[in-house]
Scaffold this active site. Structure first.
Site, mmCIF file in Angstrom:
data_model
loop_
_atom_site.group_PDB
_atom_site.id
_atom_site.type_symbol
_atom_site.label_atom_id
_atom_site.label_comp_id
_atom_site.label_asym_id
_atom_site.label_seq_id
_atom_site.Cartn_x
_atom_site.Cartn_y
_atom_site.Cartn_z
ATOM 1 N N GLU A 87 -13.605 -14.359 -7.341
ATOM 2 C CA GLU A 87 -14.380 -15.151 -6.404
ATOM 3 C C GLU A 87 -13.502 -15.718 -5.287
ATOM 4 O O GLU A 87 -13.952 -15.836 -4.134
ATOM 5 C CB GLU A 87 -15.080 -16.304 -7.133
ATOM 6 C CG GLU A 87 -16.117 -15.856 -8.158
ATOM 7 C CD GLU A 87 -15.536 -15.707 -9.557
ATOM 8 O OE1 GLU A 87 -16.280 -15.928 -10.528
ATOM 9 O OE2 GLU A 87 -14.335 -15.365 -9.688
ATOM 10 N N THR A 143 -4.125 16.524 -39.627
ATOM 11 C CA THR A 143 -3.272 15.811 -38.677
ATOM 12 C C THR A 143 -1.815 16.252 -38.712
ATOM 13 O O THR A 143 -1.054 15.917 -37.810
ATOM 14 C CB THR A 143 -3.316 14.300 -38.953
ATOM 15 O OG1 THR A 143 -2.799 14.047 -40.265
ATOM 16 C CG2 THR A 143 -4.751 13.783 -38.873
ATOM 17 N N SER A 165 3.910 17.931 -36.960
ATOM 18 C CA SER A 165 2.657 17.680 -36.240
ATOM 19 C C SER A 165 2.780 17.853 -34.730
ATOM 20 O O SER A 165 1.795 17.661 -34.016
ATOM 21 C CB SER A 165 2.162 16.259 -36.535
ATOM 22 O OG SER A 165 3.103 15.303 -36.099
ATOM 23 N N ASP A 188 8.909 10.382 -36.374
ATOM 24 C CA ASP A 188 8.928 10.935 -35.012
ATOM 25 C C ASP A 188 9.920 10.246 -34.086
ATOM 26 O O ASP A 188 10.021 10.633 -32.921
ATOM 27 C CB ASP A 188 7.531 10.821 -34.394
ATOM 28 C CG ASP A 188 6.465 11.549 -35.206
ATOM 29 O OD1 ASP A 188 6.808 12.558 -35.844
ATOM 30 O OD2 ASP A 188 5.301 11.094 -35.209
ATOM 31 N N ARG A 202 4.530 5.498 -20.483
ATOM 32 C CA ARG A 202 5.453 6.257 -19.624
ATOM 33 C C ARG A 202 4.700 6.621 -18.344
ATOM 34 O O ARG A 202 3.844 7.515 -18.353
ATOM 35 C CB ARG A 202 5.972 7.486 -20.376
ATOM 36 C CG ARG A 202 6.784 7.103 -21.608
ATOM 37 C CD ARG A 202 7.380 8.280 -22.320
ATOM 38 N NE ARG A 202 6.429 9.005 -23.138
ATOM 39 C CZ ARG A 202 6.093 8.679 -24.395
ATOM 40 N NH1 ARG A 202 6.613 7.589 -24.949
ATOM 41 N NH2 ARG A 202 5.224 9.394 -25.085
#
Length: 376
Positions: free
Chosen positions: A55, A164, A171, A203, A210
């Site tokens: 506003e 998965t 994976s 992992d 990123r």
């Protein structure tokens, strides 16, 4: 009560509100349009938490033309002093004749008080125009204000047969580059990312945003330094993580949930010890309550089947986002959730489809958790 012109101007206000969705947390994303005799005289959106509200920008642009104008705002104008003055008073002081809000603010500090202030000052104040679209802009904020908890989205990536990872844990990569860019977009939209030590160790995952991997449309609209790094929340109750992991060498805050504090992780890492359940697991409802207390609106979960299953079993999941790849990985591969055995269909969690689209070579399926029935 509302006409086609009202809808047209509110649609513009919603378009403006969406521009703030990467930068306003923990505040909501809000847009405002000022219209005088059918002509746009001012507009703006909330750009950054702690900065002027929508506003204020619209009133500055409108100047004296705000007197007698109609203000279209996607969320009820605030009525209290926070880091900025109340917007309802600003609209009153400018002499607007009418205010149309898409939705009432569920924040207990507002919750109709802004509209009441306007009405008491003789301004016509209405709410409810395009409220569903306005709710979608601020799903996390609205949910936290109503429940005290962040809105929880579990991200999943699987083959067509619902796997998965291979049995050996491999994976990378199930889904294609376009899906991974879309995940970066979701990370940037989220206040926090939740995962577990198993995923980090498997992992060497960083869970950061990123900028170079975001969709081109976002790169064109935002500079890298304008996008926040979400809080990375990592469950490590057995104290297996160490400072040498990539997660701890990148910019952005980390909340590390430990069995005990050990130190040595750097200033950007907060170690927190929360109570465990009788089964020796982290108390997930208590964790969600803590994240809500920290004003985190939207929690994005990237984790393995055990943590995802535990969240679903604890009735803490609001939404699922599944990227499904055109691959078959076999029955020996790992599944999406570790859940207790279900023996009756009336105990099966029910989902409601919200979206289905193709992202590169993959399908993206979005579903809300409709009920949370699991064995007691």
């Amino acid at each position: 009560m509302f006409n086609s012109d009202d809808a047209r101007w509110m649609a513009r206000a919603l378009e403006l509100a969406r521009r703030g969705r990467f930068t306003t947390s923990p505040n909501p994303s809000v847009g405002c349009v000022m219209v005088q005799n059918g002509t746009l005289v001012g507009e703006g959106y909330h750009q950054q938490a702690g900065g002027p509200h929508a506003e204020v920008f619209a009133l500055r642009q409108a100047g004296s033309a705000a007197k007698g104008a109609t203000a279209y705002v996607t969320l009820e104008p605030c009525s209290h002093h926070g880091r900025t003055p109340p917007c309802a008073q600003g609209l009153i002081d400018a002499g607007v004749a009418r205010v149309v809000a898409a939705s009432v603010d569920p924040n207990p500090r507002v919750a109709g008080r802004g509209l009441a202030m306007l009405t008491d000052a003789g301004i016509t104040a209405e709410a409810g125009l395009m409220s569903e679209a306005a709710e979608a802009v601020n799903t996390g904020f609205m949910h936290r204000m109503r429940t005290g908890l962040p809105f929880v989205t579990v991200k999943l990536a699987a083959s067509l047969d619902g796997r998965t990872a291979l049995a050996n844990g491999e994976s990378k990569w199930i889904t294609g580059p376009a899906a991974r860019r879309d995940v970066q977009r979701h990370r940037a939209l989220s206040c926090a990312i939740l995962s577990g030590a198993d995923t980090v160790l498997a992992d060497d995952a960083s869970f950061n945003v990123r900028w170079g991997e975001l969709p081109a449309s976002i790169q064109a609209e935002y500079e890298a330094n304008r996008l926040r790094q979400p809080l990375r929340v990592i469950i490590d109750t057995r104290n297996r993580l160490h400072p040498g992991l990539k997660l701890f060498g990148l910019p952005g805050p980390v909340l590390l949930l430990r069995g005990e504090r050990t130190g040595g992780f750097g200033d950007q890492v907060e170690e927190c010890v929360l109570p465990l359940t009788d089964a020796g697991q982290l108390d997930l409802p208590l964790l969600l309550a803590e994240l809500g207390r920290r004003q985190l609106n939207h929690l994005w979960v990237e984790a393995g089947a055990r943590l995802c299953g535990a969240l679903l079993s604890a009735a803490l999941v609001d939404e699922l986002v599944l990227y499904q790849a055109p691959k078959l990985m076999g029955s020996g591969s790992r599944g999406l959730f570790d859940l207790p055995e279900l023996t009756a269909m009336d105990r099966v969690p029910q989902l409601e489809w919200r979206d289905c689209r193709r992202v590169g070579t993959d399908l993206k399926l979005t579903a809300r958790v409709k009920n949370r029935c699991l064995p007691e």
